[in-house]
Design a protein around this motif. Structure first.
Motif, short mmCIF file in Angstrom:
data_model
loop_
_atom_site.label_atom_id
_atom_site.label_comp_id
_atom_site.label_asym_id
_atom_site.label_seq_id
_atom_site.Cartn_x
_atom_site.Cartn_y
_atom_site.Cartn_z
N PRO A 271 0.67 -1.21 0.06
CA PRO A 271 0.12 -0.15 0.00
C PRO A 271 0.87 1.30 0.00
CG PRO A 271 0.32 -0.93 2.24
CD PRO A 271 0.67 -1.75 1.26
N PHE A 272 2.10 1.16 -0.54
CA PHE A 272 2.83 2.36 -0.58
C PHE A 272 3.93 1.95 -1.82
CE2 PHE A 272 4.81 -0.34 2.67
CZ PHE A 272 5.83 -0.75 2.14
N ASP A 273 4.64 3.28 -1.97
CA ASP A 273 5.66 3.01 -3.06
C ASP A 273 7.08 2.78 -2.62
OD1 ASP A 273 7.53 3.54 -5.34
OD2 ASP A 273 6.25 5.12 -5.91
N ALA A 274 7.28 1.54 -2.63
CA ALA A 274 8.74 1.14 -2.32
C ALA A 274 9.90 1.81 -2.67
CB ALA A 274 8.78 -0.45 -2.31
N ALA A 275 9.68 2.16 -4.01
CA ALA A 275 10.72 2.71 -4.70
C ALA A 275 11.16 4.17 -4.01
CB ALA A 275 10.70 2.61 -6.11
N GLY B 106 14.78 -4.19 5.45
CA GLY B 106 15.08 -3.61 3.91
C GLY B 106 14.86 -2.16 4.16
N PRO B 107 15.46 -1.36 2.97
CA PRO B 107 15.64 0.00 2.90
C PRO B 107 14.35 0.69 3.40
CG PRO B 107 16.62 -0.75 1.07
CD PRO B 107 15.94 -1.78 1.85
N ALA B 108 14.24 1.65 4.23
CA ALA B 108 13.12 2.36 4.71
C ALA B 108 12.29 1.19 4.99
CB ALA B 108 12.46 3.18 3.52
N ALA C 181 7.63 -5.93 5.68
CA ALA C 181 7.65 -4.37 5.45
C ALA C 181 7.04 -4.07 6.72
CB ALA C 181 6.89 -4.18 4.34
N LEU C 182 7.71 -2.77 7.32
CA LEU C 182 7.26 -2.04 8.45
C LEU C 182 6.67 -0.70 8.08
CD1 LEU C 182 10.27 -2.87 10.96
CD2 LEU C 182 8.20 -4.20 10.63
N ALA C 183 7.34 -0.24 6.92
CA ALA C 183 6.69 1.12 6.40
C ALA C 183 5.27 1.18 6.46
CB ALA C 183 7.18 1.31 5.16
N GLY C 184 4.61 1.97 7.19
CA GLY C 184 3.26 2.35 7.04
C GLY C 184 2.32 1.47 8.00
N GLN C 185 2.80 0.57 8.73
CA GLN C 185 2.27 -0.04 9.86
C GLN C 185 1.72 0.65 10.81
OE1 GLN C 185 0.80 -2.82 9.22
NE2 GLN C 185 1.96 -4.61 8.73
N SER C 186 0.83 0.43 11.50
CA SER C 186 0.23 1.18 12.53
C SER C 186 1.17 1.47 13.60
CB SER C 186 -1.31 0.73 12.96
OG SER C 186 -1.61 1.00 14.41
N LYS C 187 1.17 2.47 14.23
CA LYS C 187 2.26 2.77 15.37
C LYS C 187 1.85 1.96 16.46
CE LYS C 187 3.45 6.52 18.73
NZ LYS C 187 3.36 7.59 18.99
N ASN C 188 0.57 1.99 16.90
CA ASN C 188 0.04 1.00 17.98
C ASN C 188 0.31 -0.44 17.65
OD1 ASN C 188 -0.96 3.34 19.40
ND2 ASN C 188 -3.06 3.30 18.79
N TYR C 189 0.29 -0.72 16.51
CA TYR C 189 0.41 -2.10 16.18
C TYR C 189 2.04 -2.56 16.48
CZ TYR C 189 1.34 -6.52 13.47
OH TYR C 189 1.61 -7.77 13.13
N ALA D 281 4.89 8.98 0.05
CA ALA D 281 4.80 8.06 -1.06
C ALA D 281 3.55 7.88 -1.41
CB ALA D 281 5.65 6.85 -0.61
N ARG D 282 2.56 7.59 -0.39
CA ARG D 282 1.05 7.40 -0.74
C ARG D 282 0.44 8.43 -1.39
NH1 ARG D 282 -0.67 4.60 4.94
NH2 ARG D 282 -0.55 2.44 4.39
N ALA D 283 0.65 9.61 -1.05
CA ALA D 283 0.39 10.68 -1.69
C ALA D 283 0.86 10.73 -3.21
CB ALA D 283 0.77 12.18 -1.02
N ALA D 284 1.74 10.54 -3.48
CA ALA D 284 2.51 10.59 -4.92
C ALA D 284 2.14 9.38 -5.74
CB ALA D 284 3.94 10.20 -4.72
N VAL D 285 1.76 8.23 -5.21
CA VAL D 285 1.07 7.07 -5.88
C VAL D 285 -0.43 7.55 -6.02
CG1 VAL D 285 0.09 4.85 -5.62
CG2 VAL D 285 2.46 5.28 -4.79
#
Length: 229
Positions: free
Chosen positions: A114-118, A153-155, A165-173, A220-224
């Protein structure tokens, strides 16, 4: 090598390739059915994890889309077996057969992140200033804590089928999972690193690194989203 021999081998392998492709499609179709409709009275996965496996950050439900199939399958098995306590998920995981857990894991792993990995990986070259970003990209070697990105992995965009992947997971999670490793409520995962890493993190460290990863995909999500209009 003789050209006719190569062609003969290719023709012999072709039915097997087609059969394997068909089998993979069948597994994904079954996984999609379980994700969207549930099975054996268990709730549909998408009711909590989103129609596209994008998760629900506000409710603390993680995204599953694009995560490695091996990782997802292990979590379902651990939850079903009580190795990873989860009052919400245990009944669902136990209701699924081993083949169904495999199918739904493969299905979600085949969905796009759900995000742009690149874009995230490119953005990871910025100067590091905040504590959470420092832990993620550099670690804290005075505490024997490696950088999270060395495995994830990167970011935090994930590596292979095992490191999620950890990017974008809920902070509380993320906070809840690190605390679960600190208290022995989650299995060690590959190389047995996570309990040792989590144990060395202070409450402030956990807050910082969780906030960092939770906030990563916003741009990244906004860009996508903009590129798809």
């Amino acid at each position: 090598m003789d050209r006719k021999f190569v062609i003969s081998i290719a023709l012999l392998c072709w039915p097997l390739t087609v059969a394997m492709s068909h089998a993979a499609e069948t597994v994904i179709t079954e996984g999609q059915r379980i994700a969207s409709s549930g099975a054996h009275g268990a709730a549909a996965c998408i009711s909590c994890h989103g129609a596209k496996g994008e998760g629900n950050a506000a409710a603390g439900f993680p995204y599953l889309a694009g995560q490695g199939s091996a990782y997802l399958l292990k979590q379902l098995n651990d939850i079903a077996d009580g190795v990873r306590p989860s009052p919400v998920m245990q009944a669902i995981a136990k209701a699924l057969t081993p083949d169904e857990r495999q199918a739904v894991s493969v299905y979600f792993s085949a969905l796009p992140h759900p995000f742009d990995a690149a874009a995230l990986a490119a953005d990871s070259d910025r100067p590091v200033t905040e504590r959470g970003e420092w832990l993620a990209s550099r670690g804290a070697w005075d505490k024997n804590i490696p950088a999270c990105n060395q495995c994830h992995g990167p970011a935090g965009t994930g590596v292979g089928t095992t490191f999620p992947a950890l990017a974008g997971q809920s902070k509380n999670y993320l906070i809840a999972q690190l605390r679960a490793w600190q208290t022995g409520k989650r299995s060690p995962l590959p190389l047995g690193l996570m309990p040792a890493v989590a144990y060395q993190l202070s409450a402030e460290d956990i807050e910082a690194v969780s906030s960092y990863y939770a906030g990563l995909p916003v741009s990244a999500r906004a860009a996508v989203s903009g590129s798809q209009k």
